[in-house]
Scaffold this motif. Structure first.
Motif, PDB file in Angstrom:
ATOM      1  N   LEU A   1       0.827  -1.204   0.000  1.00 25.20           N
ATOM      2  CA  LEU A   1       0.000   0.000   0.000  1.00 25.20           C
ATOM      3  C   LEU A   1       0.863   1.257   0.000  1.00 25.20           C
ATOM      4  CD1 LEU A   1      -2.728   1.505   0.294  1.00 25.20           C
ATOM      5  CD2 LEU A   1      -2.440   1.296   2.764  1.00 25.20           C
ATOM      6  N   HIS A   2       1.850   1.299   0.884  1.00 25.89           N
ATOM      7  CA  HIS A   2       2.693   2.486   0.987  1.00 25.89           C
ATOM      8  C   HIS A   2       3.441   2.750  -0.323  1.00 25.89           C
ATOM      9  CE1 HIS A   2       2.778   1.839   5.616  1.00 25.89           C
ATOM     10  NE2 HIS A   2       1.694   2.464   5.221  1.00 25.89           N
ATOM     11  N   ALA A   3       3.905   1.692  -0.970  1.00 24.06           N
ATOM     12  CA  ALA A   3       4.620   1.847  -2.237  1.00 24.06           C
ATOM     13  C   ALA A   3       3.691   2.380  -3.322  1.00 24.06           C
ATOM     14  CB  ALA A   3       5.222   0.516  -2.669  1.00 24.06           C
ATOM     15  N   ALA A   4       2.472   1.854  -3.371  1.00 19.54           N
ATOM     16  CA  ALA A   4       1.503   2.313  -4.371  1.00 19.54           C
ATOM     17  C   ALA A   4       1.055   3.747  -4.083  1.00 19.54           C
ATOM     18  CB  ALA A   4       0.301   1.382  -4.401  1.00 19.54           C
ATOM     19  N   ARG A   5       0.881   4.058  -2.797  1.00 21.59           N
ATOM     20  CA  ARG A   5       0.419   5.402  -2.423  1.00 21.59           C
ATOM     21  C   ARG A   5       1.439   6.475  -2.810  1.00 21.59           C
ATOM     22  NH1 ARG A   5      -0.678   9.854  -1.735  1.00 21.59           N
ATOM     23  NH2 ARG A   5      -1.881  10.867  -0.067  1.00 21.59           N
ATOM     24  N   LYS A   6       2.709   6.160  -2.718  1.00 23.35           N
ATOM     25  CA  LYS A   6       3.759   7.130  -3.044  1.00 23.35           C
ATOM     26  C   LYS A   6       3.728   7.553  -4.515  1.00 23.35           C
ATOM     27  CE  LYS A   6       7.123   5.823   0.514  1.00 23.35           C
ATOM     28  NZ  LYS A   6       8.454   5.207   0.784  1.00 23.35           N
ATOM     29  N   LYS A   7       3.154   6.718  -5.353  1.00 20.82           N
ATOM     30  CA  LYS A   7       3.097   7.026  -6.781  1.00 20.82           C
ATOM     31  C   LYS A   7       2.002   8.036  -7.123  1.00 20.82           C
ATOM     32  CE  LYS A   7       4.407   2.232  -7.885  1.00 20.82           C
ATOM     33  NZ  LYS A   7       3.924   0.995  -8.548  1.00 20.82           N
ATOM     34  N   LEU A   8       1.076   8.264  -6.193  1.00 23.84           N
ATOM     35  CA  LEU A   8      -0.079   9.108  -6.472  1.00 23.84           C
ATOM     36  C   LEU A   8       0.251  10.566  -6.190  1.00 23.84           C
ATOM     37  CD1 LEU A   8      -2.956   6.965  -4.892  1.00 23.84           C
ATOM     38  CD2 LEU A   8      -1.986   6.833  -7.195  1.00 23.84           C
ATOM     39  N   GLU A   9       0.156  11.389  -7.210  1.00 22.76           N
ATOM     40  CA  GLU A   9       0.391  12.820  -7.059  1.00 22.76           C
ATOM     41  C   GLU A   9      -0.948  13.554  -7.105  1.00 22.76           C
ATOM     42  OE1 GLU A   9       3.095  14.076 -10.057  1.00 22.76           O
ATOM     43  OE2 GLU A   9       4.775  12.876  -9.291  1.00 22.76           O
ATOM     44  N   GLY A  10      -1.092  14.588  -6.309  1.00 23.62           N
ATOM     45  CA  GLY A  10      -2.360  15.301  -6.233  1.00 23.62           C
ATOM     46  C   GLY A  10      -3.193  14.788  -5.074  1.00 23.62           C
ATOM     47  N   THR A  11      -4.460  15.166  -5.076  1.00 25.86           N
ATOM     48  CA  THR A  11      -5.330  14.804  -3.959  1.00 25.86           C
ATOM     49  C   THR A  11      -5.783  13.347  -4.054  1.00 25.86           C
ATOM     50  OG1 THR A  11      -7.249  15.644  -5.179  1.00 25.86           O
ATOM     51  CG2 THR A  11      -6.179  17.146  -3.625  1.00 25.86           C
ATOM     52  N   VAL A  12      -5.942  12.739  -2.886  1.00 24.95           N
ATOM     53  CA  VAL A  12      -6.344  11.335  -2.811  1.00 24.95           C
ATOM     54  C   VAL A  12      -7.621  11.217  -1.987  1.00 24.95           C
ATOM     55  CG1 VAL A  12      -5.732   9.050  -1.921  1.00 24.95           C
ATOM     56  CG2 VAL A  12      -3.996  10.469  -3.056  1.00 24.95           C
ATOM     57  N   GLY A  13      -8.618  10.548  -2.558  1.00 22.90           N
ATOM     58  CA  GLY A  13      -9.859  10.265  -1.858  1.00 22.90           C
ATOM     59  C   GLY A  13      -9.914   8.811  -1.447  1.00 22.90           C
ATOM     60  N   LEU A  14     -10.359   8.558  -0.212  1.00 26.91           N
ATOM     61  CA  LEU A  14     -10.488   7.198   0.311  1.00 26.91           C
ATOM     62  C   LEU A  14     -11.957   6.851   0.488  1.00 26.91           C
ATOM     63  CD1 LEU A  14      -9.451   4.562   1.685  1.00 26.91           C
ATOM     64  CD2 LEU A  14      -9.419   5.847   3.833  1.00 26.91           C
ATOM     65  N   VAL A  15     -12.335   5.682  -0.016  1.00 28.41           N
ATOM     66  CA  VAL A  15     -13.682   5.156   0.205  1.00 28.41           C
ATOM     67  C   VAL A  15     -13.536   3.846   0.988  1.00 28.41           C
ATOM     68  CG1 VAL A  15     -15.833   4.363  -0.838  1.00 28.41           C
ATOM     69  CG2 VAL A  15     -14.479   6.145  -1.968  1.00 28.41           C
ATOM     70  N   PRO A  16     -13.761   3.871   2.297  1.00 28.28           N
ATOM     71  CA  PRO A  16     -13.669   2.636   3.091  1.00 28.28           C
ATOM     72  C   PRO A  16     -14.916   1.776   2.891  1.00 28.28           C
ATOM     73  CG  PRO A  16     -13.326   4.611   4.450  1.00 28.28           C
ATOM     74  CD  PRO A  16     -13.950   5.044   3.158  1.00 28.28           C
ATOM     75  N   THR A  17     -14.743   0.491   2.642  1.00 27.53           N
ATOM     76  CA  THR A  17     -15.885  -0.412   2.475  1.00 27.53           C
ATOM     77  C   THR A  17     -15.600  -1.750   3.146  1.00 27.53           C
ATOM     78  OG1 THR A  17     -15.332  -1.724   0.488  1.00 27.53           O
ATOM     79  CG2 THR A  17     -16.057   0.552   0.128  1.00 27.53           C
ATOM     80  N   MET A  18     -16.676  -2.528   3.315  1.00 21.82           N
ATOM     81  CA  MET A  18     -16.527  -3.919   3.737  1.00 21.82           C
ATOM     82  C   MET A  18     -16.807  -4.860   2.567  1.00 21.82           C
ATOM     83  SD  MET A  18     -17.525  -4.322   7.713  1.00 21.82           S
ATOM     84  CE  MET A  18     -19.297  -4.380   7.546  1.00 21.82           C
ATOM     85  N   GLY A  19     -16.743  -4.313   1.347  1.00 27.84           N
ATOM     86  CA  GLY A  19     -16.904  -5.149   0.173  1.00 27.84           C
ATOM     87  C   GLY A  19     -18.346  -5.497  -0.127  1.00 27.84           C
TER      88      GLY A  19
END
Length: 288
Positions: A10-28
């Motif tokens: 997750l941390h490695a993938a998150r570092k690639k994202l530039e700009g604002t990040v939106g999180l949608v938490p779900t239980m699937g």
């Protein structure tokens, strides 16, 4: 779209994202309500992260954790189509490793309504969402109004713990007949599904009585109770008319008021709500 399972991924993938990040938490077991949150996140943020985790700590010992519906492959396909950047689907061991013992408790607003019925529920919700926030570091987090008390509790947590993010609350998404979308709707048989429409019918009744000028919570609740009494498959656990910020019950409505409920349709527990004094297109656009 990247699918990650560990914190390191997750941390490695998150570092690639530039700009604002939106999180949608779900239980699937995603439905159109979840996808509406994803779309809102995509409209307002540069990137979208969706978490999928059935959180064991928010289920009580007699609740449906083991039976809660899961379909990760279908969820991933829907999220890919919706243009999500990262799907984080951690295992229980990642979220709660051996020896885990730290939990977050929000006080007053968790003691009523769902908190009174499910005493350990919100400790699990606040803890897991705090961990999601810490791991993803979003700029905005998107939640549905259907879980009205959860929104109040998490907003209080965000304020009290000084999270540097914006809580975005999106309208309830409903079926054409008014039933609020929920993963638990899949538990209903044909007769129960038909009976479950009384939830939205009762909320429309509350809105109509309020619109006619009635301001007594007791009178509005009685009108709702009459509809529920006519549905033998439905058992009311609670109907609340409360201040939308403090969740304290109000006798006379002199400002916005949150009408919320929990009912059993057969063995399935469903919740729904509306805010009196505020436009609710999901209900107001339905035919009586």
């Amino acid at each position: 779209m990247e699918i990650v399972r560990t914190l390191e991924e997750l941390h490695a993938a998150r570092k690639k994202l530039e700009g604002t990040v939106g999180l949608v938490p779900t239980m699937g077991f995603l439905h159109a309500g979840h996808i509406s949150l994803v779309k809102k996140a995509a409209e307002t943020c540069s990137h979208v992260v969706v978490s999928i985790f059935v959180n064991p700590t928010q289920f009580g010992p007699t609740e449906d954790f083991a039976a809660y519906p899961r379909d990760l492959d279908k969820d991933v396909a829907l999220l890919k189509e919706a243009g999500v950047d990262i799907v984080w689907a951690p295992t229980e061991d990642v979220m709660y490793p051996a020896g885990y013992q730290t939990y977050i408790t929000v006080e007053d607003v968790t003691r009523v309504l769902e908190g009174a019925m499910r005493p350990t529920h919100f400790k699990g919700v606040t803890t897991v969402v705090a961990k999601l926030f810490n791991a993803v570091q979003p700029d905005k987090a998107f939640f549905g109004q259907k879980d009205a008390q959860q929104v109040v509790v998490l907003s209080r947590m965000v304020k009290d713990l000084n999270y540097n993010l914006e809580m975005v609350v999106c309208p309830i998404v409903r079926e054409q007949d008014g039933l609020a979308l929920s993963s638990r709707n899949t538990y209903l048989d044909t007769a129960q599904r038909k009976a479950a429409v009384v939830l939205s019918r009762s909320l429309r009744k509350a809105r109509a009585v309020f619109a006619s000028g009635e301001r007594s919570s007791r009178v509005i609740r009685a009108e709702m109770d009459t509809l529920f009494a006519a549905e033998p498959l439905v058992k009311v656990q609670y109907i609340s008319i409360a201040d939308p910020d403090t969740l304290q019950e109000v006798e006379k409505i002199d400002r916005l008021a949150l009408v919320s409920m929990a009912v059993y349709v057969g063995k399935t527990r469903l919740i729904d709500n509306t805010i009196l004094g505020k436009i609710d297109t999901g209900l107001d656009d339905l035919h009586p």
